[in-house]
Each structure stands twice: as structure tokens, then as C-alpha cells.
Design a protein around this motif. Structure first.
Motif, PDB file in Angstrom:
ATOM      1  N   ASN A  22      12.481 -46.914   6.563  1.00  0.00           N
ATOM      2  CA  ASN A  22      13.322 -46.060   6.818  1.00  0.00           C
ATOM      3  C   ASN A  22      13.231 -45.032   7.330  1.00  0.00           C
ATOM      4  O   ASN A  22      13.898 -44.546   7.110  1.00  0.00           O
ATOM      5  CB  ASN A  22      14.450 -47.196   7.130  1.00  0.00           C
ATOM      6  CG  ASN A  22      15.483 -47.008   7.672  1.00  0.00           C
ATOM      7  OD1 ASN A  22      15.105 -46.749   9.217  1.00  0.00           O
ATOM      8  ND2 ASN A  22      16.737 -47.118   7.929  1.00  0.00           N
ATOM      9  N   PRO A  23      12.577 -44.218   8.181  1.00  0.00           N
ATOM     10  CA  PRO A  23      13.129 -43.267   8.571  1.00  0.00           C
ATOM     11  C   PRO A  23      13.948 -42.253   9.094  1.00  0.00           C
ATOM     12  O   PRO A  23      13.810 -41.325   9.334  1.00  0.00           O
ATOM     13  CB  PRO A  23      11.598 -42.586   8.775  1.00  0.00           C
ATOM     14  CG  PRO A  23      10.566 -43.818  10.103  1.00  0.00           C
ATOM     15  CD  PRO A  23      11.340 -45.231   8.795  1.00  0.00           C
ATOM     16  N   GLY A  24      14.150 -43.620  10.255  1.00  0.00           N
ATOM     17  CA  GLY A  24      15.388 -43.035  10.697  1.00  0.00           C
ATOM     18  C   GLY A  24      16.589 -42.903  10.272  1.00  0.00           C
ATOM     19  O   GLY A  24      18.137 -42.923  10.927  1.00  0.00           O
ATOM     20  N   ASN A  25      16.752 -42.927   9.068  1.00  0.00           N
ATOM     21  CA  ASN A  25      18.298 -43.186   7.821  1.00  0.00           C
ATOM     22  C   ASN A  25      18.103 -41.983   6.303  1.00  0.00           C
ATOM     23  O   ASN A  25      17.554 -42.755   5.577  1.00  0.00           O
ATOM     24  CB  ASN A  25      18.061 -44.228   7.492  1.00  0.00           C
ATOM     25  CG  ASN A  25      19.945 -44.166   7.134  1.00  0.00           C
ATOM     26  OD1 ASN A  25      19.896 -43.090   7.571  1.00  0.00           O
ATOM     27  ND2 ASN A  25      20.368 -45.540   6.443  1.00  0.00           N
ATOM     28  N   LEU A  26      17.284 -41.035   6.518  1.00  0.00           N
ATOM     29  CA  LEU A  26      17.003 -40.080   6.030  1.00  0.00           C
ATOM     30  C   LEU A  26      17.688 -38.971   5.830  1.00  0.00           C
ATOM     31  O   LEU A  26      17.905 -38.357   6.498  1.00  0.00           O
ATOM     32  CB  LEU A  26      15.727 -39.569   6.114  1.00  0.00           C
ATOM     33  CG  LEU A  26      13.945 -40.759   5.777  1.00  0.00           C
ATOM     34  CD1 LEU A  26      12.836 -40.319   5.786  1.00  0.00           C
ATOM     35  CD2 LEU A  26      14.205 -41.284   4.136  1.00  0.00           C
ATOM     36  N   LEU A  27      18.166 -38.689   4.915  1.00  0.00           N
ATOM     37  CA  LEU A  27      19.740 -37.559   4.140  1.00  0.00           C
ATOM     38  C   LEU A  27      18.132 -36.270   4.485  1.00  0.00           C
ATOM     39  O   LEU A  27      17.100 -35.651   3.364  1.00  0.00           O
ATOM     40  CB  LEU A  27      20.009 -37.296   2.584  1.00  0.00           C
ATOM     41  CG  LEU A  27      21.111 -35.931   2.708  1.00  0.00           C
ATOM     42  CD1 LEU A  27      22.140 -36.107   3.925  1.00  0.00           C
ATOM     43  CD2 LEU A  27      21.600 -35.912   1.379  1.00  0.00           C
ATOM     44  N   MET A  28      19.051 -35.033   4.763  1.00  0.00           N
ATOM     45  CA  MET A  28      18.204 -33.184   5.053  1.00  0.00           C
ATOM     46  C   MET A  28      19.155 -32.347   4.606  1.00  0.00           C
ATOM     47  O   MET A  28      19.932 -32.814   5.136  1.00  0.00           O
ATOM     48  CB  MET A  28      16.889 -33.625   6.315  1.00  0.00           C
ATOM     49  CG  MET A  28      16.395 -34.436   7.107  1.00  0.00           C
ATOM     50  SD  MET A  28      15.498 -33.920   8.175  1.00  0.00           S
ATOM     51  CE  MET A  28      16.616 -33.724   9.067  1.00  0.00           C
ATOM     52  N   THR A  29      18.117 -31.332   3.803  1.00  0.00           N
ATOM     53  CA  THR A  29      19.423 -30.403   3.850  1.00  0.00           C
ATOM     54  C   THR A  29      18.591 -28.641   4.025  1.00  0.00           C
ATOM     55  O   THR A  29      17.324 -29.184   3.145  1.00  0.00           O
ATOM     56  CB  THR A  29      20.543 -31.028   2.376  1.00  0.00           C
ATOM     57  OG1 THR A  29      18.684 -30.288   1.107  1.00  0.00           O
ATOM     58  CG2 THR A  29      21.085 -31.911   2.629  1.00  0.00           C
TER      59      THR A  29
END
Length: 291
Positions: free
Chosen positions: A211-218
Motif C-alpha cells: 500500500n504505497p498510498g499510506n506511508l509515513l515520511m519524515t
């Protein structure tokens, strides 16, 4: 599978804190002569490579991940595509900074619900691509901002790809930094300086990120966290971006799609250290240098 390019163009299999040197697996790629076929050969032959890597990895040489020099996981992209202003809070918050706005961007974007739908994608020069260990070069007296993004690596050739089929054309994902000079010049010009497209730390194959449409990025600079969001906040999702891109030009294995940056962008200076994170991929450390 997590595949990296390291040191002197070695192919590596990343397993926790070690890198297995699986360069010998490249023998499955056919030898070619000029004119070279379109597409990155590693991505084109990824299925065969993965099978060969599984056969040889047990006897491959092992390096500590901390000791290797990580290059871009894609060596020969046909093109680097990027989505403009694809996070709403980036438009609403970051463009309030006059140095970011440059007198044109906020007026153009603020009333657009989904700028990528209106403006399309822009292209970045392939020569701007580097790996995390190579770092970002910042010219003196110029404001350069960080923009963390999910990078999509195209795996299959396609034109006029339908939304329902879009993710089947993806080979994998990595973290991308879309470094940006602020000003009124065209995006493709301001974002195409040498070292302004950082890809890494490795490519995670599509089977590991369902599910690449729900990945946390910081993203942090010198331990100061500046960007924190999820790919779920994109106004135009990955499937639609692939649909839009392939309606205008053929996508080839190894093409890279940068999917836009969330709010929190800011300047970097020589001597800074950028730490970018994306769930499902990992952490990418990038030094900022004068140049």
C-alpha cells in the motif's frame, strides 16, 4: 527484496544491517551493443535477477551497511518525472514564505484543488541524479530547499496505462529528495542542478510495499524534524499520476516518478546533514556540501 547500488557500481542485497554483494547475478542481463535498448537493464530484467540472487546470496560476500557507499539504486533512468505541489498543506503553508513564493507560486496554486491535474508533471535532468552517499551540492549565496518525496520506479513499459493497471507497472520504491533553488525560473531548471535528485537508500521491490498510498515520511536537518506527513495526503495518488504520465509519453523500466512533497520544506546549508525516512523503505542520510 531490497536492492542497492554501492561502492564501485556493485549490486547489493540489503538484509537488516548488512549488504550482500550479489553483483554476479548481473550475468543474467543480456550483453547488448549500440544502440542500447531503452530502459534501465537491472529494472528491465528484475524478475530474472531476483531469481538468480536467491540462488547465490548464501555464498555472497557480506559488507556492513554502515561501511558501504550508497549510490542511486537506479543507474540509467530514461526520465525523471515529478509532481508539482501535490500536498495541500505544502501549498497552503509553505508558500506563505516570500522566499518560497517568489511572487508567483502562491497566486498560481492556492485556488487549485489538485495542481498536478491542472499543471501535469515536470521533468528533471537525469544528470541531477545522485545517491545518498554522494550528497547535495549547494552553491554559495543561493537558497536551496529540501523536499522529501516517495519515488516510484517504473518496472514495465506502457503507454495510456489505465488507473486499475497502474501499480502493475511499478518495480519498486525508494526515497527521493527533490532539491530546489527558489526563484521565478521554470521548475525543471531550478530543480535540475547536479545532485538535486537524490534517490536511495535502496529500491524496495513492489511486493514488500502493498500500500504505497499510506506511508509515513519524515525529514530532519541536523536532528531538527521539519517534514512529517503520509503519502495518504497526496491530492493526486500514484495510480492517477501514472495514468497522467503515460497518456503523454511511454513509460520505460527504470523511469522515476517523484510524487510530490508535504509541508515543512526549508533551506539547507553546506555542512548540514539530512535524514529522510519512509515507512517500508528505511532511512537515508545525505550530507550537504558546498559546490
Amino acid at each position: 527484496m531490497r536492492l542497492c547500488r554501492f561502492n564501485s557500481d556493485k549490486l547489493g542485497l540489503v538484509e537488516r544491517d548488512v549488504v550482500r554483494d550479489v553483483t554476479a547475478a548481473l550475468d543474467v542481463i543480456p550483453v547488448v551493443r549500440w544502440p542500447l535498448p531503452t530502459g534501465d537493464p537491472v529494472v528491465t530484467h528484475l524478475k530474472e535477477l531476483k531469481a538468480r540472487i536467491r540462488q547465490i546470496k548464501a555464498t555472497s560476500a557480506i559488507h556492513q551497511l554502515a561501511d558501504v557507499r550508497l549510490l542511486s539504486p537506479v543507474a540509467n533512468p530514461g526520465k525523471i518525472m515529478a509532481a508539482p505541489a501535490n500536498y495541500r498543506l505544502h501549498v497552503e503553508l509553505d508558500t506563505k514564505d516570500p522566499a518560497v513564493d517568489a511572487g508567483v507560486h502562491r497566486a498560481q496554486l492556492i485556488d487549485m484543488e489538485a495542481p498536478t491535474e491542472k499543471l501535469g508533471l515536470f521533468l528533471k535532468a537525469n544528470s541531477s541524479m545522485v545517491g545518498p552517499s554522494e550528497g547535495v551540492l549547494v552553491p554559495d549565496g543561493t537558497r536551496v530547499d529540501h523536499e522529501v518525496e516517495l519515488a516510484v520506479i517504473i518496472g514495465q513499459q506502457g503507454r495510456n496505462i489505465k488507473r486499475a493497471d497502474a501499480l502493475s507497472h511499478v518495480a519498486g520504491y525508494c526515497i527521493g529528495l527533490d532539491m530546489t533553488v527558489r526563484g521565478v525560473a521554470d521548475r525543471s531548471f531550478r530543480k535540475s542542478r547536479d545532485s538535486f535528485t537524490v534517490l536511495g537508500p535502496w529500491m524496495v521491490t513492489v511486493d514488500e510495499i502493498p500500500n504505497p498510498g499510506n506511508l509515513l515520511m519524515t525529514l530532519s536537518v541536523n536532528s531538527d524534524r521539519r517534514q512529517h506527513s503520509s503519502t495518504a495526503a497526496m491530492t493526486v495518488d500514484i495510480e492517477r499520476m501514472i495514468e497522467l504520465a503515460s497518456a503523454n509519453y511511454t513509460l520505460h523500466p527504470g523511469d522515476v516518478l517523484l510524487t510530490g512533497t508535504p509541508e515543512g520544506i526549508g533551506p539547507v546549508l553546506a555542512g548540514d546533514v539530512i535524514l529522510a525516512h519512509c515507512d517500508g523503505i528505511g532511512d537515508m542520510t545525505v550530507p550537504v556540501k558546498a559546490g
